[in-house]
Design an enzyme around this catalytic site. Sequence first.
Site, PDB file in Angstrom:
ATOM      1  N   TYR A 139       0.818  -1.217   0.000  1.00 40.76           N
ATOM      2  CA  TYR A 139       0.000   0.000   0.000  1.00 40.76           C
ATOM      3  C   TYR A 139       0.850   1.264   0.000  1.00 40.76           C
ATOM      4  O   TYR A 139       0.321   2.367   0.095  1.00 40.76           O
ATOM      5  CB  TYR A 139      -0.911   0.028   1.231  1.00 40.76           C
ATOM      6  CG  TYR A 139      -2.121  -0.871   1.136  1.00 40.76           C
ATOM      7  CD1 TYR A 139      -2.113  -1.996   0.322  1.00 40.76           C
ATOM      8  CD2 TYR A 139      -3.263  -0.596   1.870  1.00 40.76           C
ATOM      9  CE1 TYR A 139      -3.211  -2.821   0.248  1.00 40.76           C
ATOM     10  CE2 TYR A 139      -4.369  -1.430   1.803  1.00 40.76           C
ATOM     11  CZ  TYR A 139      -4.333  -2.541   0.989  1.00 40.76           C
ATOM     12  OH  TYR A 139      -5.428  -3.357   0.925  1.00 40.76           O
ATOM     13  N   LYS A 206       2.524 -13.703   6.239  1.00 37.27           N
ATOM     14  CA  LYS A 206       2.572 -14.710   5.181  1.00 37.27           C
ATOM     15  C   LYS A 206       4.049 -15.031   4.909  1.00 37.27           C
ATOM     16  O   LYS A 206       4.512 -15.059   3.760  1.00 37.27           O
ATOM     17  CB  LYS A 206       1.853 -14.137   3.946  1.00 37.27           C
ATOM     18  CG  LYS A 206       1.528 -15.122   2.872  1.00 37.27           C
ATOM     19  CD  LYS A 206       0.492 -16.133   3.265  1.00 37.27           C
ATOM     20  CE  LYS A 206       0.423 -17.202   2.176  1.00 37.27           C
ATOM     21  NZ  LYS A 206      -0.140 -18.469   2.616  1.00 37.27           N
ATOM     22  N   ASP A 265      -3.323 -17.051   6.016  1.00 41.51           N
ATOM     23  CA  ASP A 265      -4.458 -17.854   5.538  1.00 41.51           C
ATOM     24  C   ASP A 265      -5.010 -18.732   6.660  1.00 41.51           C
ATOM     25  O   ASP A 265      -6.229 -18.921   6.785  1.00 41.51           O
ATOM     26  CB  ASP A 265      -4.095 -18.668   4.292  1.00 41.51           C
ATOM     27  CG  ASP A 265      -2.745 -19.347   4.381  1.00 41.51           C
ATOM     28  OD1 ASP A 265      -1.833 -18.755   4.971  1.00 41.51           O
ATOM     29  OD2 ASP A 265      -2.597 -20.457   3.871  1.00 41.51           O
ATOM     30  N   ASP A 289      -5.882  -5.206   6.301  1.00 38.87           N
ATOM     31  CA  ASP A 289      -7.031  -4.654   5.596  1.00 38.87           C
ATOM     32  C   ASP A 289      -8.085  -5.746   5.391  1.00 38.87           C
ATOM     33  O   ASP A 289      -9.260  -5.582   5.719  1.00 38.87           O
ATOM     34  CB  ASP A 289      -6.554  -4.111   4.239  1.00 38.87           C
ATOM     35  CG  ASP A 289      -7.596  -3.217   3.581  1.00 38.87           C
ATOM     36  OD1 ASP A 289      -8.631  -2.944   4.211  1.00 38.87           O
ATOM     37  OD2 ASP A 289      -7.379  -2.800   2.428  1.00 38.87           O
TER      38      ASP A 289
END
Length: 399
Positions: A139, A206, A265, A289
Amino acid sequence: MVSLSDTPTCVLIQGDGIGPEVTPAAVEALDAAVKAAYGGRRAIAWREALAGKRAFDAVGTPLPPETVEAIRTARLALKGPLETPVGGGIRSLNVALRQILDLYACVRPVRYFPGVPAPVTHPERVDVVLFRENTEDVYAGIEWREGTPEALRVIAFLNGEMGCSISEDSGLGVKPMSVHGSKRLVRRAIRYALENGRRSVTLVHKGNIMKFTEGAFREWGYEVAAQEFAERTVTEAELGHVEHAEDLAGVTPPGTVLVKDRIADAMFQEILLRPERYDVLALSNLNGDYLSDAAAAQVGGLGLAPGANIGDEIAVFEATHGTAPDIAGQGLANPGSVILSGAMLLRHLGWPEAADRVETALARVLVSRRVTADLAPGIEGAELLTTAAFGRAVAEEAS
Ligand code: NAI
């Protein structure tokens, strides 16, 4: 908590779309709660400022310098949703505000209010506070459109000098994640957990795939815990794996917070299947987000999800939903998100009695089935209130 006067100035940005409906409703509820809690000894001095489409229409820029200065001076703002006007020279106003004021942590408490229709069987098991990094990651706004000279130049460098094999017809984005940016976010999350009697902080990442950004976020997070909160944190590795958060009281030494990590995840599954095992979450920007909206949906939707963007000096409390142009101007919007963001603001001021009043009042109104149009269809026997009437009902309960 900050040390401000008993009559602090708070910049009020009504916002666009449903903003001018939900924000005044929230102010009415907050003022009533403060008055009831402190009998006139404390009060917020609201100072209106413009941003978004309303500012663009009035003064030709969506983010007037006076508004930024007013927030810098007051160090405090409550804001409705903003529309970023096309042609205003800014890609996203909210991102611009976060960057200009260095509001590096997006804080989103997510919990269930009884009576609110929710898509899961046990929404009441969710009680988490998400700390999302706000300034870095994909971002950061560093990207190049496919086919531009810039994109081709970066591709030529990466293919020619860095051993990559990127197709020439690619668009590119850069994912910077720094030690400084990651550590200050995790530090904030751990401090919050300690100050608010929370039991665990989970680093969500992640890192199994993106080792030097997401994986580094995890490592730096554990470093903060070990180097700065050694006496007050323990890790899963130190304890052996803890299966249930309920067990923690007997496992972690009193006054300490458990620091653990989960792959993003897996975290999406965990929040659905075993939300009671999670408490404070520290996340990088993109993961944060996604997960904050998903968690809000799990307990009944964005209309009731509060949020704040905070830096070391300045805090901006805001609705987490957008301008909802489809329902604007009709009294249909739910002001709950701004009301609860206002309760966060009161806590930030060190006014917990008033904050408790706001939250309890809102919960009472919801449980009495007096709700706005977004919730009414899912509640049997609901009494439909307009946005303003809902704000007034919360104000009355808080008084
Ligand atoms: P949105 O949140 O405005 O609307 C999504 C859906 O949720 C719509 O059906 C809307 O009616 C409903 N909704 C949203 N808030 C509600 C409330 N308080 N009560 C009842 N229903 C509500 O998201 P969307 O449509 O993606 O964005 C619309 C505009 O808002 C865009 O211009 C976007 O850039 C802006 N936006 C601004 C944000 C901010 O200022 N923090 C955040 C997200 C979007």
